[in-house]
Design an enzyme around this catalytic site. Sequence first.
Site, PDB file in Angstrom:
ATOM      1  N   ASP A 171     -39.241 -12.848 -89.295  1.00 15.75           N
ATOM      2  CA  ASP A 171     -38.536 -13.337 -88.102  1.00 15.75           C
ATOM      3  C   ASP A 171     -37.113 -13.745 -88.494  1.00 15.75           C
ATOM      4  OD1 ASP A 171     -37.749 -14.915 -85.749  1.00 15.75           O
ATOM      5  OD2 ASP A 171     -39.856 -14.736 -85.198  1.00 15.75           O
ATOM      6  N   SER A 220     -37.089 -14.341 -79.847  1.00 16.01           N
ATOM      7  CA  SER A 220     -38.266 -13.738 -80.469  1.00 16.01           C
ATOM      8  C   SER A 220     -39.319 -13.309 -79.451  1.00 16.01           C
ATOM      9  CB  SER A 220     -38.906 -14.711 -81.463  1.00 16.01           C
ATOM     10  OG  SER A 220     -38.025 -14.935 -82.538  1.00 16.01           O
ATOM     11  N   ASP A 279     -46.709 -19.452 -80.902  1.00 14.56           N
ATOM     12  CA  ASP A 279     -45.294 -19.079 -80.945  1.00 14.56           C
ATOM     13  C   ASP A 279     -45.127 -17.601 -80.548  1.00 14.56           C
ATOM     14  OD1 ASP A 279     -42.624 -19.566 -81.249  1.00 14.56           O
ATOM     15  OD2 ASP A 279     -42.633 -19.571 -83.426  1.00 14.56           O
ATOM     16  N   THR A 281     -43.863 -14.646 -81.569  1.00 12.96           N
ATOM     17  CA  THR A 281     -44.148 -13.389 -82.264  1.00 12.96           C
ATOM     18  C   THR A 281     -45.650 -13.083 -82.317  1.00 12.96           C
ATOM     19  OG1 THR A 281     -42.102 -13.736 -83.479  1.00 12.96           O
ATOM     20  CG2 THR A 281     -43.584 -12.046 -84.320  1.00 12.96           C
ATOM     21  N   ASP A 442     -36.746 -17.361 -89.930  1.00 19.65           N
ATOM     22  CA  ASP A 442     -35.996 -17.742 -88.726  1.00 19.65           C
ATOM     23  C   ASP A 442     -35.905 -19.257 -88.573  1.00 19.65           C
ATOM     24  OD1 ASP A 442     -34.997 -17.249 -85.866  1.00 19.65           O
ATOM     25  OD2 ASP A 442     -36.816 -18.415 -85.508  1.00 19.65           O
ATOM     26  N   HIS A 446     -32.464 -21.342 -88.538  1.00 16.83           N
ATOM     27  CA  HIS A 446     -32.053 -22.169 -87.386  1.00 16.83           C
ATOM     28  C   HIS A 446     -31.555 -23.538 -87.843  1.00 16.83           C
ATOM     29  CE1 HIS A 446     -32.803 -19.990 -83.703  1.00 16.83           C
ATOM     30  NE2 HIS A 446     -33.974 -19.586 -84.126  1.00 16.83           N
ATOM     31  N   ASP A 487     -37.286  -9.164 -85.971  1.00 18.19           N
ATOM     32  CA  ASP A 487     -37.179  -9.115 -84.506  1.00 18.19           C
ATOM     33  C   ASP A 487     -35.749  -9.330 -84.040  1.00 18.19           C
ATOM     34  OD1 ASP A 487     -37.254 -11.700 -85.467  1.00 18.19           O
ATOM     35  OD2 ASP A 487     -38.611 -12.451 -83.912  1.00 18.19           O
TER      36      ASP A 487
HETATM   37 ZN   LIG Z   1     -35.196 -17.914 -83.738  1.00 18.34          ZN
END
Ligand SMILES: [Zn+2]
Length: 653
Positions: A171, A220, A279, A281, A442, A446, A487
């Site tokens: 991700d 995502s 979540d 994904t 990811d 972030h 993604d």
């Molecule tokens: Zn993200």
Amino acid sequence: MKFTIAIVGLLLGAAQGQTFQRLGTCPTFGCIFPPDQANFLLGQFFDIRLEVHAPVNGTEANGKLPDEKFTFTVASSSGSPAPAASFFSVAEPALERWNFTWYEDLFAQDAKTPSLVNVTSKAYRRVRFTAPGTYTATLNYNNGSTTKATWHVRDLPKTRRAKNVILFIGDGMTTNAITAARLIGHKMVNGYYQSKLALDTFPVIGHQMTHSIDSFITDSANSATALYTGHKSTVNALGVYADSSPNKFDDPKVETIAELFQRLVKGAVGIVSTAFLADATPAALVAHTRDRGQYGPVVDSFFNGVANYTWSNWTGVDVLFGGGAENFYNSSLGGLTYLNRDQYAEAKKKGYGVVYNNTDLQKLPNNQRALGVFSVSNMAKWLDRNVFTTNLKNQNNSADGLKKDAIDQPGLKEMTLKAIDIVSARSNGSGWFVMSEAASIDKMLHVLDYDRALGETLELDDTVRATIAKLKASGQLNDTLIIVTADHGHGFDVTGSVDTKYLQAQNTTRAKRNAVGVYQNAGLSQYVMTGNLTYANDSHFPSNWDPRYTLQQGVVTFPDRIEDYMVNKNGPRTPAVNTSAALDNYVANPKEHTHGILINGTLPLNEAQGVHSLTDVPVYAMGPGQELFGGTYNNIDIFYKIAEVYGLSGKGL
Ligand SMILES: [Zn+2]
Ligand SMILES: *[C@@H]1O[C@H](CO)[C@@H](O)[C@H](O)[C@H]1NC(C)=O
Ligand SMILES: *[C@@H]1O[C@H](CO)[C@@H](O)[C@H](O)[C@H]1NC(C)=O
Ligand SMILES: *[C@@H]1O[C@H](CO)[C@@H](O)[C@H](O)[C@H]1NC(C)=O
Ligand SMILES: *[C@@H]1O[C@H](CO)[C@@H](O)[C@H](O)[C@H]1NC(C)=O
Ligand SMILES: *[C@@H]1O[C@H](CO)[C@@H](O)[C@H](O)[C@H]1NC(C)=O
Ligand SMILES: *[C@@H]1O[C@H](CO)[C@@H](O)[C@H](O)[C@H]1NC(C)=O
Ligand SMILES: *[C@@H]1O[C@H](CO)[C@@H](O)[C@H](O)[C@H]1NC(C)=O
Ligand SMILES: *[C@@H]1O[C@H](CO)[C@@H](O)[C@H](O)[C@H]1NC(C)=O
Ligand SMILES: *[C@@H]1O[C@H](CO)[C@@H](O)[C@H](O)[C@H]1NC(C)=O
Ligand SMILES: *[C@@H]1O[C@H](CO)[C@@H](O)[C@H](O)[C@H]1NC(C)=O
Ligand SMILES: *[C@@H]1O[C@H](CO)[C@@H](O)[C@H](O)[C@H]1NC(C)=O
Ligand SMILES: *[C@@H]1O[C@H](CO)[C@@H](O)[C@H](O)[C@H]1NC(C)=O
């Protein structure tokens, strides 16, 4: 975390620069979902949603009452237009009505002057095409206005070429992150790497474009929807096109690769993620809602499919491993579940083996369906499980809901290898599909925790290496297509090194900047040291995460933050904090690295973290059908390539 729905796009020629949309993919007052240019797998189920908009006020107000007499036809390239109900042999749906408000621009939002839109609508549920080709869908409304959509039903080869597919999703993982992970995890001599990433051994690499249907930046949820269904979607939407109705579960659905694979070949399906399992994904493989925040219903759909709606005969996922216990235990333990169900008890009733830690994961029988939930929220990061292990303590995050510490968590590798054992045993010759997500690449990008993001990237690579070895050992390698992709990206890169000792010794921001070494002064990676290969020997992780000379790494846009370019030993970073809950006004976290450099942000003041970026992301492929993955293509094409390799086109018609 926060997902502001920045509804980006354009609204006819007159409103250039407009970044708010009345409804994504519908620039006129007549909307067709799936919209113009949509692609379909032959035989894939989908819903159609039509909307006619009658703006009541705002600059668009047209004084028209909402049209109740709109008509809708579908025509093949050689046939004449037929009413949709007869074309798809379904009953004519009832007329629906609702209204919604939206802001035309930032000024209207500041002034709190929303515009009201009246809607009439119809939805044709669970239809499919039975022949490939190009189709024209036409909505006639408001006595003479027309919206047309050209739909492409792909004509794919029908011969099955792979028994199994494993889709790894890093991700937020970009080529830049992979390059940086290689630099810290692998030893280089005079510019020559002495070992490779597992990804470096893949024979085929391509690029996918990640933009979403109504915004060039994706999240995502909608990118996962594209990867799994072959249909583009909207920020926050899972397995649906987003309509304007207030009901979050009535949006037009599209069938996913997991649903198709189970419906058409009765193959085994495994879902693995280091995120909380509700979540986006993992969720997008089974859930159908325009709101990724519907965690309770999302988790329920792993076991029971879509609630209150005949969509498929989904019999439940075979393997589900990840975090997010709070969506499995009910409110008696502080959880939030669908209809307050105890999903652990429900899973046991359905014959799942249920485990809460790595020790028990390894003991699971391979012939039984399995649910493994290993922590509350997202699982611990590789760096905390392997290097800074005291960070696992005092978390009160055990998956049983009893507020103990989840110390014995498996990594992505342990979960993925066990998932392969189970789906292999349960596939009964029909093959299997596994999605394995390295979610915290990811999540750590972030929060600008680059070291943890790179640790997660190396863990993904290590998992891929172990997967190849396992498939080889079990004789499944030649029958399994392995795909590794992302993604979406983050605007991450490395530009040099930092002398952290010098940086700390300086007293001004300007002087601290001289600690950065670029070009010649960047030097060589200090993370893999000769003679100290604690992690590096065969697992290809850094032997030292805390060298004096670190990487100058960062992302292109960010909130205010204080940067010291050193590994965060006390757990994942919190770069910015809110000064005002009412205003959402994020400033640099003053508790972070007091000796670092204050760097002022570039993002809107309500963003606490870094955000996704535009970049294409890499696609690595190995195994039967690998050659389909070279070149540059759209993210939806990944779905069609997998469907082709499985021979799903037109199956069951
Ligand atoms: Zn993200
Ligand atoms: C909008 O819809 C709501 C709920 O259906 C209804 O109560 C309300 O009267 C409508 N507003 C207008 C201005 O039509
Ligand atoms: C639609 O618009 C009409 C006229 O503006 C209004 O009277 C009516 O209440 C609206 N209905 C809905 C469902 O919004
Ligand atoms: C449009 O109508 C809505 C609902 O009646 C109202 O809340 C809003 O203030 C109106 N906006 C403008 C710009 O007139
Ligand atoms: C539709 O348009 C035609 C021609 O423009 C007009 O004659 C007719 O009255 C209109 N009908 C309605 C219901 O508005
Ligand atoms: C399904 O229907 C039940 C009973 O009406 C309701 O409580 C539940 O919220 C619905 N579920 C979804 C996902 O809409
Ligand atoms: C479920 O399976 C039954 C029996 O095979 C079939 O008749 C029905 O159409 C299926 N329903 C869906 C939604 O696929
Ligand atoms: C919640 O789960 C616990 C444990 O399974 C069970 O004893 C309790 O009855 C459940 N509560 C509700 C409201 O369903
Ligand atoms: C694993 O979970 C089981 C069930 O909750 C528990 O009995 C066991 O002690 C746990 N083992 C470890 C090593 O945490
Ligand atoms: C893979 O190898 C097995 C055993 O050698 C063989 O039976 C099978 O046909 C091979 N599959 C492919 C796709 O080559
Ligand atoms: C920074 O400030 C400290 C304390 O005032 C001082 O001892 C030190 O010399 C200063 N460092 C530099 C590089 O100016
Ligand atoms: C080797 O690496 C470990 C882990 O980073 C570190 O604790 C240790 O001090 C290093 N030893 C030497 C001799 O550099
Ligand atoms: C930089 O950010 C800090 C908070 O992190 C804030 O106090 C300061 O005003 C900002 N400076 C500018 C020029 O925006």
